[in-house]
Design an enzyme around this catalytic site. Structure first.
Site, PDB file in Angstrom:
ATOM      1  N   LYS A  22       0.874  -1.174   0.000  1.00 48.12           N
ATOM      2  CA  LYS A  22       0.000   0.000   0.000  1.00 48.12           C
ATOM      3  C   LYS A  22       0.904   1.214   0.000  1.00 48.12           C
ATOM      4  O   LYS A  22       1.875   1.254   0.767  1.00 48.12           O
ATOM      5  CB  LYS A  22      -0.882   0.025   1.245  1.00 48.12           C
ATOM      6  CG  LYS A  22      -1.902  -1.083   1.278  1.00 48.12           C
ATOM      7  CD  LYS A  22      -2.781  -1.012   2.518  1.00 48.12           C
ATOM      8  CE  LYS A  22      -3.751  -2.181   2.524  1.00 48.12           C
ATOM      9  NZ  LYS A  22      -4.430  -2.401   3.766  1.00 48.12           N
ATOM     10  N   ASP A 124       3.955   0.012  14.879  1.00 45.82           N
ATOM     11  CA  ASP A 124       2.619  -0.318  15.365  1.00 45.82           C
ATOM     12  C   ASP A 124       2.589  -0.604  16.853  1.00 45.82           C
ATOM     13  O   ASP A 124       1.528  -0.612  17.474  1.00 45.82           O
ATOM     14  CB  ASP A 124       2.084  -1.552  14.623  1.00 45.82           C
ATOM     15  CG  ASP A 124       1.288  -1.152  13.415  1.00 45.82           C
ATOM     16  OD1 ASP A 124       0.446  -0.253  13.546  1.00 45.82           O
ATOM     17  OD2 ASP A 124       1.527  -1.726  12.341  1.00 45.82           O
ATOM     18  N   HIS A 182     -10.180  -3.298  15.443  1.00 37.63           N
ATOM     19  CA  HIS A 182      -9.570  -3.218  14.108  1.00 37.63           C
ATOM     20  C   HIS A 182      -9.729  -4.602  13.488  1.00 37.63           C
ATOM     21  O   HIS A 182      -9.002  -5.544  13.812  1.00 37.63           O
ATOM     22  CB  HIS A 182      -8.091  -2.830  14.222  1.00 37.63           C
ATOM     23  CG  HIS A 182      -7.386  -2.820  12.901  1.00 37.63           C
ATOM     24  ND1 HIS A 182      -6.965  -1.658  12.288  1.00 37.63           N
ATOM     25  CD2 HIS A 182      -7.046  -3.829  12.065  1.00 37.63           C
ATOM     26  CE1 HIS A 182      -6.400  -1.965  11.132  1.00 37.63           C
ATOM     27  NE2 HIS A 182      -6.438  -3.285  10.981  1.00 37.63           N
ATOM     28  N   ASP A 256     -10.782 -14.491   3.070  1.00 37.63           N
ATOM     29  CA  ASP A 256     -11.413 -13.218   2.719  1.00 37.63           C
ATOM     30  C   ASP A 256     -12.873 -13.208   3.172  1.00 37.63           C
ATOM     31  O   ASP A 256     -13.664 -14.052   2.736  1.00 37.63           O
ATOM     32  CB  ASP A 256     -11.317 -13.040   1.188  1.00 37.63           C
ATOM     33  CG  ASP A 256     -11.691 -11.635   0.781  1.00 37.63           C
ATOM     34  OD1 ASP A 256     -12.854 -11.254   0.965  1.00 37.63           O
ATOM     35  OD2 ASP A 256     -10.808 -10.921   0.277  1.00 37.63           O
ATOM     36  N   GLY A 305     -14.497  -4.401   9.790  1.00 40.04           N
ATOM     37  CA  GLY A 305     -15.199  -3.530  10.746  1.00 40.04           C
ATOM     38  C   GLY A 305     -15.941  -2.400  10.058  1.00 40.04           C
ATOM     39  O   GLY A 305     -17.051  -2.026  10.460  1.00 40.04           O
ATOM     40  N   ASN A 307     -16.942  -2.354   6.791  1.00 42.28           N
ATOM     41  CA  ASN A 307     -17.812  -2.716   5.658  1.00 42.28           C
ATOM     42  C   ASN A 307     -18.785  -3.869   5.873  1.00 42.28           C
ATOM     43  O   ASN A 307     -19.689  -4.052   5.062  1.00 42.28           O
ATOM     44  CB  ASN A 307     -16.943  -3.087   4.449  1.00 42.28           C
ATOM     45  CG  ASN A 307     -16.043  -1.943   4.048  1.00 42.28           C
ATOM     46  OD1 ASN A 307     -16.532  -0.853   3.765  1.00 42.28           O
ATOM     47  ND2 ASN A 307     -14.739  -2.157   4.055  1.00 42.28           N
TER      48      ASN A 307
END
Ligand code: ADP
Length: 379
Positions: A22, A124, A182, A256, A305, A307
């Site tokens: 990303k 993180d 998350h 997924d 979370g 969608n």
């Protein structure tokens, strides 16, 4: 650059995962471009990073900022990447192999291609520095803690992004006892008081806690011992724990959530994977709420979370006993405020934006480094 005529900092943010890169490009705080590149065929992190670093439309790049999952014991705030930092990161690769290896590949490639840019790493783990001492400790012999075997917590850049947005969305959520979930391919949740982390589900590595796309989450350590004692190599166990478990392991078909949702009506194992995921999230919300002494707000973020209204609905139904209730119309519509008027706690849906947080941290330490350099030149 002439320090008398400052222009907008041009920041390339790189977030390298096991199968995607990303990236986001900012001029100061303005997002100019962002995308997710899939690592398929002959595309590798190195090739993708190289082509971004030489792309004419992005030049000149002042700062390249990296998301790094694990900062280990030493790296607890954003830093300029030096060879010493790279060495420290290499020493933590085995703790988060899915993330640390591609992040290092991105760093080493970009530092070679654009050596003159300022390179900054954001971690993180840093957000969880505010957890009480007991939450940072595992129930292992005390000397293990001194060896760095601790509960670090992850997804901190995402939690920071949510915390920045909360004051404008809900004062109660920003100041009170809030659990942020998350839920993406990797999944964790964080119990906060006054927007500070007090407890979180991921631990020494991003393996712990919730069921995830390909990770089992909370797991009896006896399972690992059993496998090792029964002819599974360390590499086999690592593959099972990082790439073959979680939603993929339970369903046998996919990690997924969208795919599992499509199949769930006619495929028992897909339905079971979703049910186990929702159970895992609800159970850990209740656990975190107990730790922080109650629940003022529940926040859903990341791919699932943000969608998946079905997952949110199933999770909140399991929290009816502590007074949680969705307004189903708002939930279906993916609104921001999702709770019914009679819910005992607020329920919010907030989009995470880790990239902006990373760019902001990187600009801050770049400006600091520049002002130190100017000071030295003036002296
Ligand atoms: P990561 O950043 O950890 O790779 P994301 O935050 O992008 O992951 O989340 C990916 C997950 O979100 C996948 O399981 C994907 O199926 C799920 N997801 C994305 N959109 C939807 C949707 N509309 N409904 C259900 N799940 C979704």
């Amino acid at each position: 650059m002439n320090s008398a005529t400052p222009r907008s900092a041009r920041v390339l943010v790189l977030n390298a995962g096991s199968s995607t890169l990303k990236y986001a490009f900012f001029e100061e705080a303005r997002l100019v471009e962002s995308a997710t590149l899939e690592m398929v065929g002959t595309t590798t992190i190195q090739k993708a990073v190289h082509s971004l670093c030489v792309r004419k439309t992005l030049l000149p790049i002042d700062i390249i900022a990296y998301r790094v999952v694990h900062g280990g014991v030493d790296l607890v705030s954003p830093v300029e990447v030096t060879s010493g930092v790279v060495e420290k990161l290499k020493a933590t690769t085995h703790l988060a192999p899915l993330h640390q290896k591609p992040a290092l590949e991105a760093i080493e490639t970009a530092m070679t291609v654009v050596p003159k840019a300022f390179h900054a790493a954001c971690f993180d783990t840093a957000f969880h520095a505010t957890m009480p001492a007991e939450e940072k400790r595992l129930a292992l012999p005390r000397e293990m803690y001194d060896l760095g075997i601790r509960r670090f917590g992850f997804h901190g850049l995402s939690y920071e992004s949510i915390v920045r947005q909360l004051p404008t969305l809900s004062v109660r959520a920003a100041q009170g006892r809030t659990v942020v979930c998350h839920l993406g391919n990797g999944a964790s949740l964080c119990g906060m008081i006054g927007s500070q982390s007090k407890t979180t589900t991921m631990s020494f590595t991003p393996q712990d806690g919730l069921i995830m796309g390909t990770r089992a989450g909370r797991l009896d350590s006896g399972v690992i011992l059993h496998l090792l004692q029964n002819n599974y190599s360390v590499q086999d166990v690592q593959q099972i724990l990082t790439k073959k478990s979680g939603l993929l392991g339970i369903s046998s078909v996919s990690s997924d959530m969208r795919e599992l949702m499509r199949r769930s009506l006619e495929h028992f194992e897909s339905h079971q994977a979703i049910t186990m995921f929702c159970n895992s999230v609800a159970r850990e919300i209740a656990s975190a709420a107990t730790f922080i002494g109650g629940l003022d707000a529940l926040v859903f973020t990341a791919g699932i979370g943000e969608n998946c209204e079905w997952v949110r609905s199933q999770v909140v139904k399991k929290l009816a006993w502590i007074g949680g209730e969705l307004d189903e119309a708002k939930n279906q519509a993916n609104a921001t405020q999702l709770h019914s008027s009679s819910s005992s706690f607020e329920i919010l849906r907030v989009a995470t934006d880790e990239q902006s947080i990373i760019a902001e941290h990187a600009r801050t330490i770049w400006n600091h480094a520049k002002s130190l350099a100017t000071k030295h030149t003036d002296e």
